[in-house]
Scaffold this motif. Structure first.
Motif, PDB file in Angstrom:
ATOM      1  N   ALA A  87      35.046   0.289   5.680  1.00 47.41           N
ATOM      2  CA  ALA A  87      34.765  -1.044   6.226  1.00 47.41           C
ATOM      3  C   ALA A  87      36.064  -1.771   6.558  1.00 47.41           C
ATOM      4  O   ALA A  87      36.167  -2.438   7.594  1.00 47.41           O
ATOM      5  CB  ALA A  87      33.928  -1.868   5.247  1.00 47.41           C
ATOM      6  N   ARG A  90      37.422  -0.384   9.774  1.00 44.40           N
ATOM      7  CA  ARG A  90      36.670  -0.927  10.907  1.00 44.40           C
ATOM      8  C   ARG A  90      37.121  -2.358  11.182  1.00 44.40           C
ATOM      9  O   ARG A  90      37.237  -2.762  12.347  1.00 44.40           O
ATOM     10  CB  ARG A  90      35.176  -0.887  10.620  1.00 44.40           C
ATOM     11  CG  ARG A  90      34.589   0.499  10.644  1.00 44.40           C
ATOM     12  CD  ARG A  90      33.121   0.461  10.272  1.00 44.40           C
ATOM     13  NE  ARG A  90      32.543   1.791  10.221  1.00 44.40           N
ATOM     14  CZ  ARG A  90      31.398   2.063   9.637  1.00 44.40           C
ATOM     15  NH1 ARG A  90      30.698   1.100   9.047  1.00 44.40           N
ATOM     16  NH2 ARG A  90      30.932   3.292   9.631  1.00 44.40           N
ATOM     17  N   TRP A  94      38.721  -4.027  14.670  1.00 41.89           N
ATOM     18  CA  TRP A  94      38.194  -5.220  15.329  1.00 41.89           C
ATOM     19  C   TRP A  94      39.183  -6.383  15.275  1.00 41.89           C
ATOM     20  O   TRP A  94      39.413  -7.051  16.285  1.00 41.89           O
ATOM     21  CB  TRP A  94      36.873  -5.650  14.690  1.00 41.89           C
ATOM     22  CG  TRP A  94      36.253  -6.826  15.368  1.00 41.89           C
ATOM     23  CD1 TRP A  94      35.537  -6.811  16.519  1.00 41.89           C
ATOM     24  CD2 TRP A  94      36.321  -8.198  14.950  1.00 41.89           C
ATOM     25  NE1 TRP A  94      35.141  -8.095  16.854  1.00 41.89           N
ATOM     26  CE2 TRP A  94      35.614  -8.962  15.892  1.00 41.89           C
ATOM     27  CE3 TRP A  94      36.898  -8.850  13.872  1.00 41.89           C
ATOM     28  CZ2 TRP A  94      35.474 -10.344  15.786  1.00 41.89           C
ATOM     29  CZ3 TRP A  94      36.767 -10.220  13.754  1.00 41.89           C
ATOM     30  CH2 TRP A  94      36.058 -10.945  14.718  1.00 41.89           C
ATOM     31  N   ARG A 117      33.654  -6.335   0.225  1.00 44.30           N
ATOM     32  CA  ARG A 117      33.529  -7.136   1.454  1.00 44.30           C
ATOM     33  C   ARG A 117      33.926  -8.593   1.246  1.00 44.30           C
ATOM     34  O   ARG A 117      34.388  -9.237   2.184  1.00 44.30           O
ATOM     35  CB  ARG A 117      32.134  -6.999   2.034  1.00 44.30           C
ATOM     36  CG  ARG A 117      31.963  -5.599   2.626  1.00 44.30           C
ATOM     37  CD  ARG A 117      30.579  -5.339   3.142  1.00 44.30           C
ATOM     38  NE  ARG A 117      30.441  -3.935   3.445  1.00 44.30           N
ATOM     39  CZ  ARG A 117      30.394  -3.437   4.668  1.00 44.30           C
ATOM     40  NH1 ARG A 117      30.434  -4.225   5.712  1.00 44.30           N
ATOM     41  NH2 ARG A 117      30.277  -2.145   4.862  1.00 44.30           N
ATOM     42  N   LEU A 135      32.680  -9.450   9.632  1.00 43.30           N
ATOM     43  CA  LEU A 135      31.719  -8.675   8.843  1.00 43.30           C
ATOM     44  C   LEU A 135      30.551  -8.195   9.701  1.00 43.30           C
ATOM     45  O   LEU A 135      30.026  -7.101   9.478  1.00 43.30           O
ATOM     46  CB  LEU A 135      31.240  -9.488   7.646  1.00 43.30           C
ATOM     47  CG  LEU A 135      32.307  -9.701   6.560  1.00 43.30           C
ATOM     48  CD1 LEU A 135      31.812 -10.686   5.509  1.00 43.30           C
ATOM     49  CD2 LEU A 135      32.726  -8.382   5.927  1.00 43.30           C
ATOM     50  N   ALA A 136      30.177  -8.981  10.691  1.00 39.94           N
ATOM     51  CA  ALA A 136      29.122  -8.543  11.614  1.00 39.94           C
ATOM     52  C   ALA A 136      29.645  -7.445  12.546  1.00 39.94           C
ATOM     53  O   ALA A 136      28.962  -6.441  12.787  1.00 39.94           O
ATOM     54  CB  ALA A 136      28.598  -9.723  12.425  1.00 39.94           C
ATOM     55  N   ILE A 138      31.962  -5.186  12.157  1.00 40.59           N
ATOM     56  CA  ILE A 138      32.241  -3.861  11.583  1.00 40.59           C
ATOM     57  C   ILE A 138      30.986  -3.013  11.405  1.00 40.59           C
ATOM     58  O   ILE A 138      31.096  -1.818  11.135  1.00 40.59           O
ATOM     59  CB  ILE A 138      33.033  -3.958  10.256  1.00 40.59           C
ATOM     60  CG1 ILE A 138      32.219  -4.650   9.165  1.00 40.59           C
ATOM     61  CG2 ILE A 138      34.368  -4.641  10.501  1.00 40.59           C
ATOM     62  CD1 ILE A 138      32.908  -4.671   7.804  1.00 40.59           C
ATOM     63  N   GLU A 139      29.835  -3.612  11.601  1.00 36.73           N
ATOM     64  CA  GLU A 139      28.574  -2.858  11.528  1.00 36.73           C
ATOM     65  C   GLU A 139      28.089  -2.410  12.900  1.00 36.73           C
ATOM     66  O   GLU A 139      27.083  -1.706  12.996  1.00 36.73           O
ATOM     67  CB  GLU A 139      27.496  -3.708  10.851  1.00 36.73           C
ATOM     68  CG  GLU A 139      27.833  -4.106   9.433  1.00 36.73           C
ATOM     69  CD  GLU A 139      28.109  -2.917   8.518  1.00 36.73           C
ATOM     70  OE1 GLU A 139      27.532  -1.832   8.737  1.00 36.73           O
ATOM     71  OE2 GLU A 139      28.914  -3.077   7.588  1.00 36.73           O
ATOM     72  N   THR A 140      28.794  -2.781  13.962  1.00 40.61           N
ATOM     73  CA  THR A 140      28.334  -2.458  15.311  1.00 40.61           C
ATOM     74  C   THR A 140      28.755  -1.049  15.730  1.00 40.61           C
ATOM     75  O   THR A 140      29.833  -0.573  15.342  1.00 40.61           O
ATOM     76  CB  THR A 140      28.880  -3.463  16.344  1.00 40.61           C
ATOM     77  OG1 THR A 140      30.305  -3.321  16.410  1.00 40.61           O
ATOM     78  CG2 THR A 140      28.505  -4.903  15.984  1.00 40.61           C
ATOM     79  N   LYS A 144      32.517   1.030  15.281  1.00 42.97           N
ATOM     80  CA  LYS A 144      32.499   2.352  14.639  1.00 42.97           C
ATOM     81  C   LYS A 144      33.041   3.409  15.595  1.00 42.97           C
ATOM     82  O   LYS A 144      33.881   4.236  15.221  1.00 42.97           O
ATOM     83  CB  LYS A 144      31.083   2.708  14.201  1.00 42.97           C
ATOM     84  CG  LYS A 144      30.555   1.830  13.083  1.00 42.97           C
ATOM     85  CD  LYS A 144      29.107   2.150  12.776  1.00 42.97           C
ATOM     86  CE  LYS A 144      28.541   1.233  11.708  1.00 42.97           C
ATOM     87  NZ  LYS A 144      27.143   1.535  11.388  1.00 42.97           N
TER      88      LYS A 144
END
Length: 189
Positions: A87, A90, A94, A117, A135-136, A138-140, A144
């Motif tokens: 995480a 990532r 970003w 986190r 934080l949003a 790094i989930e996309t 990734k």
């Protein structure tokens, strides 16, 4: 004019921390920082980290001695080092270089756990980055994929570990090779 050197790194690597902290002064210019997934490189090269070997204590002592020799703060190892830094990496892909610099210091000068986190959110704030947006992001899939692509490109270029500096078209692997990279940039090698 020669292109800006690139320093490939992963936040889990204490040697990469040492290199990032001193690269600008040794190279004479701040390199471009390029995040890569060291775990993926370990898989590609067929062997992993010294942190999981009988050499761990020797390497920990070496990192601590180098930090002292370089005039850096004493190394404070994150709990359970090495943590899962996926995480965090990532987030670097970003958020960029200032996030990476702050994260390295928080991990190895303050002993913060980069797998947490909440720690990443605090690092984002310190680096001037919106923690919620980070934080949003790094989930996309986009972020990734960006990190996966950067890692694949580094491997194809010949990066087999971190830190590695690309200077004057040549790769220099290891924090102890920054001086050689500086000589290459200066045209002496």
């Amino acid at each position: 004019m020669a292109s800006l050197p690139t320093l490939f790194y992963d936040l889990g690597s204490p040697y990469a921390y040492l290199a990032v902290e001193r690269a600008g002064s040794v190279l004479g210019v701040e390199p471009r920082l390029e995040p890569v997934l060291l775990g993926a490189i370990f898989s590609l090269r067929g062997h992993g980290s010294w942190s999981q070997t009988a050499r761990r204590a020797d390497n920990v002592a070496e990192v601590e001695a180098r930090a002292a020799r370089y005039g850096l703060p004493p190394v404070r190892w994150p709990p359970g080092w090495p943590p899962n830094t996926l995480a965090a990496m990532r987030a670097c892909a970003w958020a960029g270089e200032e996030f990476a610099r702050v994260a390295f210091r928080r991990a190895f000068a303050e002993g913060d756990d980069l797998s947490d986190r909440a720690v990443l959110a605090r690092i984002a704030e310190e680096a001037g980055v919106d923690p919620r947006a980070m934080l949003a992001a790094i989930e996309t899939p986009e972020i990734k994929d960006r990190l996966k692509a950067a890692t694949a490109a580094a491997w194809e270029r010949g990066v087999t570990g971190v830190p590695t500096v690309l200077a004057d078209g040549r790769l220099f692997y290891g924090d102890d090779r920054l001086e050689e990279a500086a000589e290459a940039l200066a045209g002496r090698r």
